[in-house]
Design an enzyme around this catalytic site. Structure first.
Site, PDB file in Angstrom:
ATOM      1  CD  GLU A  37       1.742   0.647  -1.699  1.00  0.00           C
ATOM      2  OE1 GLU A  37       2.711   0.919  -2.443  1.00  0.00           O
ATOM      3  OE2 GLU A  37       1.628   1.066  -0.552  1.00  0.00           O
ATOM      4  NE  ARG A  83      -0.184   5.315   0.777  1.00  0.00           N
ATOM      5  CZ  ARG A  83       1.028   5.790   1.007  1.00  0.00           C
ATOM      6  NH1 ARG A  83       1.502   6.780   0.271  1.00  0.00           N
ATOM      7  NH2 ARG A  83       1.771   5.279   1.952  1.00  0.00           N
ATOM      8  CG  ASN A  91      -0.311   7.972  -3.023  1.00  0.00           C
ATOM      9  OD1 ASN A  91      -0.287   8.734  -2.057  1.00  0.00           O
ATOM     10  ND2 ASN A  91       0.534   6.965  -3.151  1.00  0.00           N
ATOM     11  CG  HIS A 122       4.621   0.238   3.647  1.00  0.00           C
ATOM     12  ND1 HIS A 122       5.873   0.024   4.182  1.00  0.00           N
ATOM     13  CD2 HIS A 122       4.705   1.372   2.932  1.00  0.00           C
ATOM     14  CE1 HIS A 122       6.686   1.000   3.801  1.00  0.00           C
ATOM     15  NE2 HIS A 122       5.993   1.832   3.045  1.00  0.00           N
ATOM     16  NE  ARG A 135      10.419   7.259   6.699  1.00  0.00           N
ATOM     17  CZ  ARG A 135       9.468   6.632   6.012  1.00  0.00           C
ATOM     18  NH1 ARG A 135       9.108   5.409   6.321  1.00  0.00           N
ATOM     19  NH2 ARG A 135       8.864   7.242   5.018  1.00  0.00           N
TER      20      ARG A 135
END
Ligand code: AMP
Length: 429
Positions: A400, A107, A22, A196, A257
């Protein structure tokens, strides 16, 4: 045109390890998995790449005690980071030159409309990931660097890209399109992609398993609440709605965010506050959400402040939870029938107060949380709703990396059993 070297699948039949990478702009996270039992052999992280204060943390998981080793000092670039990780793995007898390594899974954040599935990387695939940089300027360049670095390290191995957006490509057109001029939208590939996806796919499947049903039979709302946060509505195993859009800025309130906001706020900031586009970008992506509201983005700290009577922290918490409730309600309407609402990621897995507050008052939707079950701390998937509840509420830890390893290994395995040639790494571009 370059030709893509290939590797006969059968040569890798005994290879049952997958390295998952990743790659961020200044970090690389890695995990080496043994796909015989899907266990981790080692995990690690290289951070602050390119700075004097680079750091590598490496934890082998094959022995009894998992002891983390640390390296500090400048690691110049991603190639040096991967080389350092390879040396740590080799020191544990897990060298990446091992014939047991079947593939490297990456990823990749943005796969646009083209990549609906995990994909073996070829020159052409890399070019397409590059073409998507304008819609993922922070992420895709780092992902490309990670892939190229891994190709250079093991040019003989298949590199597999697993896209954050892929799970959401099943959203109907009327969900994915923004209600703006069609020509302008299409010219600039402006639509809702969602992110995601690897987590939403994994967690929705695990939730079905927890309910003892097939994924095709259940409708699930997944709330991935980490520092970034997104919701998805999954009907019969297929994503039909998600809260993030063209970029990961839309939707829920996040650590830094804003999530949903009237787009006119940006015109206002430009015209009235005199801010530049870049300043507005930083404001909405880095200085908003929980951190903008109360100065902290860690839910533990926010809860601690609330317990001490801090009003700003309480307001931030209420705004965060209110947005969650709106999405649960909206996605209940979208799905028509909901079998489970599932919490995952850092906040979702660990914050009982967030789960309690998000579900409070939703009895009419069949949603109830049992305070005792909600208070249990565990790393296992679990129900937190009482037996009598019409809709299950669950906590399912996300994974993940395991999902990327599974998808990578399944792809390589499918090619093998079909006796197909696998494209392998390029080093000449
Ligand atoms: P993630 O992005 O999934 O790693 O989630 C990171 C976020 O999870 C942190 O910013 C915290 O807000 C939150 N978090 C992690 N551990 C806890 C905890 N024990 N209780 C509440 N929130 C937590």
């Amino acid at each position: 045109m370059t030709t893509t070297p290939t590797k006969k699948g059968s040569a890798a039949v005994q290879a049952r390890r997958v390295l998952v990478l990743n790659s961020g702009s200044s970090s690389v996270k890695y995990q080496l998995l043994d796909m015989n039992d899907r266990s981790r052999l080692a995990i690690g992280l290289v951070e602050r790449i390119g700075e004097a204060t680079s750091r590598l943390l490496h934890t082998p998981l094959t022995g009894g005690d998992a002891e983390t080793r640390e390296r500090t000092g400048r690691i110049a670039d991603h190639a040096a980071a991967l080389q350092a990780a390879a040396e740590e793995l080799a020191a544990d007898g897990l060298g990446l030159d091992s014939p047991e390594l079947a593939a490297i899974g990456h990823r990749v954040v943005h796969g646009g409309l083209r990549f609906t599935e995990p994909t073996v990387v070829t020159d052409e695939v890399l070019k397409e990931i590059e073409r998507l940089v304008p819609v993922a300027p922070l992420h895709n360049p780092a992902n490309i660097t990670g892939i190229r670095t891994a190709q250079a390290l093991r040019p003989d191995l298949p590199q597999v890209a697993v896209f954050d957006t892929a799970f959401h490509t099943t959203m109907p057109e009327y969900v994915a399109r923004y209600a703006i001029d069609v020509e302008t939208a299409d010219a600039h590939r402006i639509r809702r992609y969602g992110f995601h996806g690897t987590s939403h796919a994994y967690v929705s499947r695990k939730a079905a398993e927890l309910l003892g049903r097939a994924p095709e039979e259940v409708n699930v709302i997944v709330l991935h609440l980490g520092n970034g946060a997104s919701a998805s509505a999954v009907a019969g195993g297929r994503c039909v709605e998600t809260s993030m859009g063209l970029t990961p800025l839309e939707g829920l309130v996040m650590g830094t965010r804003s999530g949903d906001i009237d787009p006119a706020v940006t015109f206002h900031l430009k015209r009235v506050a005199g801010m530049s586009t870049d300043e507005i970008d930083v404001l909405l992506n880095k200085k908003s959400g929980l951190v903008g509201l109360c100065g902290d983005n860690d839910m533990r700290e926010i809860r601690r402040r609330i317990d001490e009577g801090d009003e700003r922290a309480a307001l931030a918490f209420n705004i965060y939870v209110h947005r969650l409730k709106k999405y649960i309600g909206a996605y209940s309407a979208v799905l028509g029938r909901v079998d489970a609402v599932v919490f995952t990621a850092g906040v979702g897995e660990n914050s009982a107060p967030v789960r309690e507050a998000a579900i409070a008052g939703l009895e009419e939707l069949g949603l109830v949380v049992d305070a005792g079950l909600n208070a249990v701390r565990s790393g296992e998937p679990r129900l937190i709703s009482p037996n009598y509840a019409r809709v299950a509420v669950a906590v399912v830890p996300t994974d993940e990396e395991l999902e990327i390893a599974d998808q990578t290994f399944a792809l390589v395995g499918r090619a093998e059993s079909a006796g197909q040639e696998m494209p392998v790494g390029q080093v000449d571009n």
